[in-house]
Every structure is written in structure tokens, then in C-alpha cells.
Design a protein around this motif. Structure first.
Motif, PDB file in Angstrom:
ATOM      1  N   GLN A   9      13.745   9.268  -3.650  1.00 22.66           N
ATOM      2  CA  GLN A   9      14.184  10.718  -5.474  1.00 22.66           C
ATOM      3  C   GLN A   9      12.306  10.673  -5.949  1.00 22.66           C
ATOM      4  OE1 GLN A   9      16.272  10.439  -7.533  1.00 22.66           O
ATOM      5  NE2 GLN A   9      15.152  11.014  -9.217  1.00 22.66           N
ATOM      6  N   SER A  10      11.534   9.888  -5.206  1.00 21.19           N
ATOM      7  CA  SER A  10      10.051  10.369  -6.189  1.00 21.19           C
ATOM      8  C   SER A  10       9.442  11.258  -5.080  1.00 21.19           C
ATOM      9  CB  SER A  10       9.031   9.602  -5.209  1.00 21.19           C
ATOM     10  OG  SER A  10       8.323   9.447  -5.284  1.00 21.19           O
ATOM     11  N   GLU A  11       9.980  11.733  -3.761  1.00 25.08           N
ATOM     12  CA  GLU A  11      10.173  13.188  -3.062  1.00 25.08           C
ATOM     13  C   GLU A  11      10.705  14.530  -3.600  1.00 25.08           C
ATOM     14  OE1 GLU A  11       9.061  15.640  -0.085  1.00 25.08           O
ATOM     15  OE2 GLU A  11       8.286  14.067  -0.579  1.00 25.08           O
ATOM     16  N   HIS A  12      11.343  13.830  -4.353  1.00 30.40           N
ATOM     17  CA  HIS A  12      12.876  15.282  -4.922  1.00 30.40           C
ATOM     18  C   HIS A  12      12.088  15.503  -6.016  1.00 30.40           C
ATOM     19  CE1 HIS A  12      16.674  17.107  -6.071  1.00 30.40           C
ATOM     20  NE2 HIS A  12      16.584  16.435  -7.533  1.00 30.40           N
ATOM     21  N   ARG A  13      11.524  13.933  -6.486  1.00 29.91           N
ATOM     22  CA  ARG A  13      11.187  14.544  -8.150  1.00 29.91           C
ATOM     23  C   ARG A  13       9.066  15.314  -8.053  1.00 29.91           C
ATOM     24  NH1 ARG A  13      12.384   9.200  -9.581  1.00 29.91           N
ATOM     25  NH2 ARG A  13       9.570   9.054  -9.940  1.00 29.91           N
ATOM     26  N   GLY A  14       8.975  15.536  -6.317  1.00 29.06           N
ATOM     27  CA  GLY A  14       7.566  15.935  -6.139  1.00 29.06           C
ATOM     28  C   GLY A  14       6.547  15.499  -6.539  1.00 29.06           C
ATOM     29  N   GLY A  15       6.956  14.007  -6.909  1.00 23.28           N
ATOM     30  CA  GLY A  15       6.017  12.780  -7.277  1.00 23.28           C
ATOM     31  C   GLY A  15       5.565  12.392  -6.001  1.00 23.28           C
ATOM     32  N   SER A  16       5.671  12.349  -4.791  1.00 23.78           N
ATOM     33  CA  SER A  16       5.964  11.661  -3.782  1.00 23.78           C
ATOM     34  C   SER A  16       4.463  11.414  -3.269  1.00 23.78           C
ATOM     35  CB  SER A  16       6.699  11.580  -2.276  1.00 23.78           C
ATOM     36  OG  SER A  16       6.483  11.328  -1.768  1.00 23.78           O
ATOM     37  N   ALA A  17       3.838   9.923  -3.253  1.00 26.52           N
ATOM     38  CA  ALA A  17       2.655  10.006  -2.476  1.00 26.52           C
ATOM     39  C   ALA A  17       2.371  10.272  -1.287  1.00 26.52           C
ATOM     40  CB  ALA A  17       3.023   8.031  -1.787  1.00 26.52           C
ATOM     41  N   PHE A  18       3.446  10.841  -0.489  1.00 27.65           N
ATOM     42  CA  PHE A  18       3.151  11.986   1.343  1.00 27.65           C
ATOM     43  C   PHE A  18       2.573  13.076   0.643  1.00 27.65           C
ATOM     44  CE2 PHE A  18       7.518   9.501   2.045  1.00 27.65           C
ATOM     45  CZ  PHE A  18       6.824   9.496   3.192  1.00 27.65           C
ATOM     46  N   HIS A  19       2.152  13.660  -0.527  1.00 23.84           N
ATOM     47  CA  HIS A  19       1.976  14.439  -1.116  1.00 23.84           C
ATOM     48  C   HIS A  19       0.693  14.456  -1.260  1.00 23.84           C
ATOM     49  CE1 HIS A  19       5.189  16.534   0.090  1.00 23.84           C
ATOM     50  NE2 HIS A  19       6.317  16.068  -0.457  1.00 23.84           N
ATOM     51  N   ALA A  20       0.099  13.294  -1.438  1.00 23.60           N
ATOM     52  CA  ALA A  20      -0.867  12.292  -2.410  1.00 23.60           C
ATOM     53  C   ALA A  20      -2.647  12.418  -1.990  1.00 23.60           C
ATOM     54  CB  ALA A  20      -1.253  11.118  -2.872  1.00 23.60           C
ATOM     55  N   GLY A  21      -1.951  12.847  -0.467  1.00 23.16           N
ATOM     56  CA  GLY A  21      -3.284  13.210   0.712  1.00 23.16           C
ATOM     57  C   GLY A  21      -3.486  11.859   1.589  1.00 23.16           C
ATOM     58  N   GLY A  22      -4.562  12.168   2.761  1.00 24.03           N
ATOM     59  CA  GLY A  22      -4.145  11.667   3.757  1.00 24.03           C
ATOM     60  C   GLY A  22      -4.661   9.911   3.127  1.00 24.03           C
ATOM     61  N   GLU A  23      -5.895  10.190   2.894  1.00 25.54           N
ATOM     62  CA  GLU A  23      -6.637   8.852   1.989  1.00 25.54           C
ATOM     63  C   GLU A  23      -5.155   7.780   1.462  1.00 25.54           C
ATOM     64  OE1 GLU A  23      -9.832   6.234  -0.239  1.00 25.54           O
ATOM     65  OE2 GLU A  23      -9.876   8.816  -0.205  1.00 25.54           O
ATOM     66  N   THR A  24      -4.622   8.219   1.038  1.00 27.39           N
ATOM     67  CA  THR A  24      -4.511   7.511   0.048  1.00 27.39           C
ATOM     68  C   THR A  24      -2.293   7.432   0.886  1.00 27.39           C
ATOM     69  OG1 THR A  24      -3.902   8.833  -1.921  1.00 27.39           O
ATOM     70  CG2 THR A  24      -1.324   7.195  -1.713  1.00 27.39           C
ATOM     71  N   MET A  25      -2.022   8.050   1.804  1.00 29.86           N
ATOM     72  CA  MET A  25      -0.649   7.149   2.450  1.00 29.86           C
ATOM     73  C   MET A  25      -1.429   6.668   4.068  1.00 29.86           C
ATOM     74  SD  MET A  25       2.143   8.620   2.101  1.00 29.86           S
ATOM     75  CE  MET A  25       1.730   7.801   4.587  1.00 29.86           C
ATOM     76  N   ALA A  26      -2.560   6.601   3.915  1.00 26.22           N
ATOM     77  CA  ALA A  26      -3.584   6.240   5.277  1.00 26.22           C
ATOM     78  C   ALA A  26      -3.444   4.394   4.663  1.00 26.22           C
ATOM     79  CB  ALA A  26      -5.093   6.350   6.090  1.00 26.22           C
ATOM     80  N   ILE A  27      -3.416   4.127   3.468  1.00 24.40           N
ATOM     81  CA  ILE A  27      -3.924   3.101   2.602  1.00 24.40           C
ATOM     82  C   ILE A  27      -2.532   2.563   2.498  1.00 24.40           C
ATOM     83  CG2 ILE A  27      -4.329   1.659   0.665  1.00 24.40           C
ATOM     84  CD1 ILE A  27      -6.801   3.887   0.099  1.00 24.40           C
ATOM     85  N   LEU A  28      -1.414   3.319   2.612  1.00 23.21           N
ATOM     86  CA  LEU A  28      -0.214   2.757   2.493  1.00 23.21           C
ATOM     87  C   LEU A  28       0.834   2.246   3.372  1.00 23.21           C
ATOM     88  CD1 LEU A  28       1.621   5.206  -0.115  1.00 23.21           C
ATOM     89  CD2 LEU A  28       0.775   3.531  -1.090  1.00 23.21           C
TER      90      LEU A  28
END
Length: 313
Positions: free
Chosen positions: A201-220
């Protein structure tokens, strides 16, 4: 001269493992603060998915993945595990949200009063007798919560919800004949469909953490390790350390949370907070003294029984 290798007793190893677990839990607000820009529900979704992969990997290496299926193989087991999953999901979500919202002080209060909530649950559900000192500790903690409600003109609902949800989670786990790693793996497995739905759902809305940058994804991604490692350490400690000692070690968690909130995040700490936390600390001191007294009495009784059994007079 050869250096003699340091050999630690099982008890010492257990205490160190418990300290390690509670230190990770206590400092975790600093970890989740780094992803405060991500909605808490999405952070929880990532934590769930990556935790499942980590736990599943551990169990696969141990050859114990089949135990997860066995933990869910009847409607009764599935229902109980689903209830545990709900309680821990509420607890995790609210903690993540509180850190992001700048209310870590209140979350630390929740984990301070948790042992006293557990005492009340034990009295209500199992009919466990409470000593006058334990009733006094519960009364002081209740007074602290009432004081905050009146002083801040708002109930400390975060603290209460965290304490009650984890207290009920502990009650449910007490009824499960399943090891902690297997149990949590089953719990997050039940949460995964919802977690994946949140991610999609978040990806569909375009606000997914997958697009928040490498540092954010690494933390997650690391959130899986942050979830799994302290649980494994605490499980190791629980098998080697007396419950009284382990109970005292657990106070390290809210103390570090509190320190993060006040000294690192600079959260508001009013006079009402000072009085309320003072009452909580007094209550915990009374409760800890009571637990020590019970532990000493139990050990004396065990020694007396052993001596009596051998016929020594």
C-alpha cells in the motif's frame, strides 16, 4: 608464564547476556529515532518481515523450522499464537510511534511499571498472594500514574498501553509450551501478511521506505537483528540466572530509555514527571527488596529440605 584463560561461570554468562539484551532494548530509541521520518506502521512492517527472515535463518541452521509449524498445527494453538502476535504487534507499533513522536519518556514509564502490572495480572489470573510490601509498591505506581494524569491533564496512555499489552503478552506466553525463538517466529509469521500489505500500500502511494534512500533501508534491514539478538540473549540468560536477578537486570531497559529521552532527545521532563518517576523508583525499590526476600526464603527452604533429606542434623 602462560596466561590463564578467563573462564566464566554459567551464572556470570547469563547475567552478561541479560545485560546485553537489556542494553540493546534500552538504547533502541536511538535506533528508531533515525527512521522517525518513516510512518511507524511501515517501520513495524519492515521490522516484522526482516525479523522473520532472521529468526527463520536461525531456526533453519538449528534444524528446528518444523517446530514453528507444530506451534500452529491446531486451532487452539493458532488462536493463542494469534493473540500473542496481536499483543506484541500493538506493543512494537506503539513503542516505535512514541519514539518518533518525541514521547520516549512516557514509553520508558511503561516499561518501569511493567513488573508491577505483571504482579497484578498474577494476582487476578492465578490468584498469587501478594505481600503487604508488594501491595504498597503497586499502590505507589498507581499513585504515580494518577498524579501524571492530574498534573498533565491527560492520562499517560502510552505507558499504560505498553505495560498492559506486554503484561498480557507475558500471560499468553506463560500458557505456551513453546521456546521463545520458535514462539516469536510463529508470531511474526502471522503478522507478515499484514506487514506485506502495508508495504504494498505504501509503495502504491509512492511513499514507500524503499524510495527513502540507502541509509534508511539499511536501518530498516538491521531492525530484524535489533529485534532478534536481544531476545536470543535474554532467552540464554533466562535459562541460567535466577528470576530475581534477571528481574533486576531488566530495569536497565527503561533506565536507558529514560536517559535517551531526557539527555539525548531533550524531551520535556516537568516537575510532575519528577514526582511520578520518583514514586515509581521507590515502588520498584520496595518490589525488588520483596523479591530478594522471597528468593532468600526459597533458598533457605531448599537447603533445609536438602539437609533434612540426607538425615543431617
Amino acid at each position: 608464564m602462560r596466561n590463564t584463560p578467563l573462564i566464566l561461570s554459567p551464572q556470570t554468562k547469563g547475567v552478561l547476556a541479560g545485560i546485553g539484551a537489556c542494553t540493546i532494548w534500552g538504547l533502541s530509541p536511538m535506533f528508531y529515532k533515525q527512521v522517525a521520518h518513516v510512518p511507524a506502521i511501515e517501520v513495524l512492517a519492515h521490522r516484522t518481515v526482516w525479523s522473520l527472515l532472521f529468526f527463520g535463518g536461525v531456526l533453519a541452521v538449528q534444524g528446528r523450522l518444523g517446530l514453528v509449524r507444530a506451534a500452529l498445527d491446531t486451532p487452539a494453538k493458532l488462536g493463542t499464537m494469534a493473540l500473542a502476535s496481536l499483543m506484541i504487534g500493538i506493543n512494537w507499533f506503539l513503542f516505535i510511534w512514541a519514539v518518533g513522536a518525541g514521547r520516549t519518556t512516557e514509553s520508558s514509564l511503561g516499561y518501569y511499571i511493567l513488573p508491577l502490572v505483571a504482579v497484578v495480572i498474577g494476582r487476578v489470573v492465578f490468584g498469587e498472594a501478594l505481600k503487604p510490601s508488594q501491595w504498597l509498591a503497586v499502590a505507589l505506581a498507581t499513585g504515580a500514574v494518577v498524579l501524571l494524569t492530574v498534573g498533565l491533564q491527560a492520562p499517560p496512555w502510552i505507558a499504560r498501553t505498553l505495560a498492559v499489552s506486554f503484561g498480557l503478552y507475558g500471560l499468553i506466553k506463560k500458557r505456551l509450551d513453546v521456546g521463545p525463538v520458535v514462539s516469536v517466529t510463529a508470531e511474526v509469521l502471522l503478522m507478515v501478511p499484514i506487514a506485506l500489505a502495508v508495504m504494498l500500500q505504501s509503495e502504491h502511494r509512492g511513499g514507500s521506505a524503499f524510495h527513502a534512500g540507502g541509509e534508511t533501508m539499511a536501518i530498516l534491514l538491521v531492525s530484524g537483528l535489533i529485534t532478534a539478538l536481544p531476545l536470543i540473549l535474554f532467552s540464554y540468560a533466562a535459562r541460567r540466572v535466577r528470576m530475581t536477578s534477571l528481574g533486576l537486570v531488566q530495569y536497565l531497559n527503561p533506565t536507558l530509555q529514560f536517559s535517551c529521552a531526557v539527555f539525548v532527545f531533550g524531551e520535556l521532563f516537568t516537575g510532575w514527571h519528577k514526582i511520578a518517576f520518583g514514586l515509581i523508583w521507590v515502588a520498584l525499590a520496595i518490589y525488588a527488596a520483596s523479591m530478594f526476600a522471597q528468593d532468600r526464603a526459597a533458598r533457605r527452604a531448599a537447603i533445609a529440605a536438602a539437609v533434612s533429606g540426607t538425615g543431617v542434623t
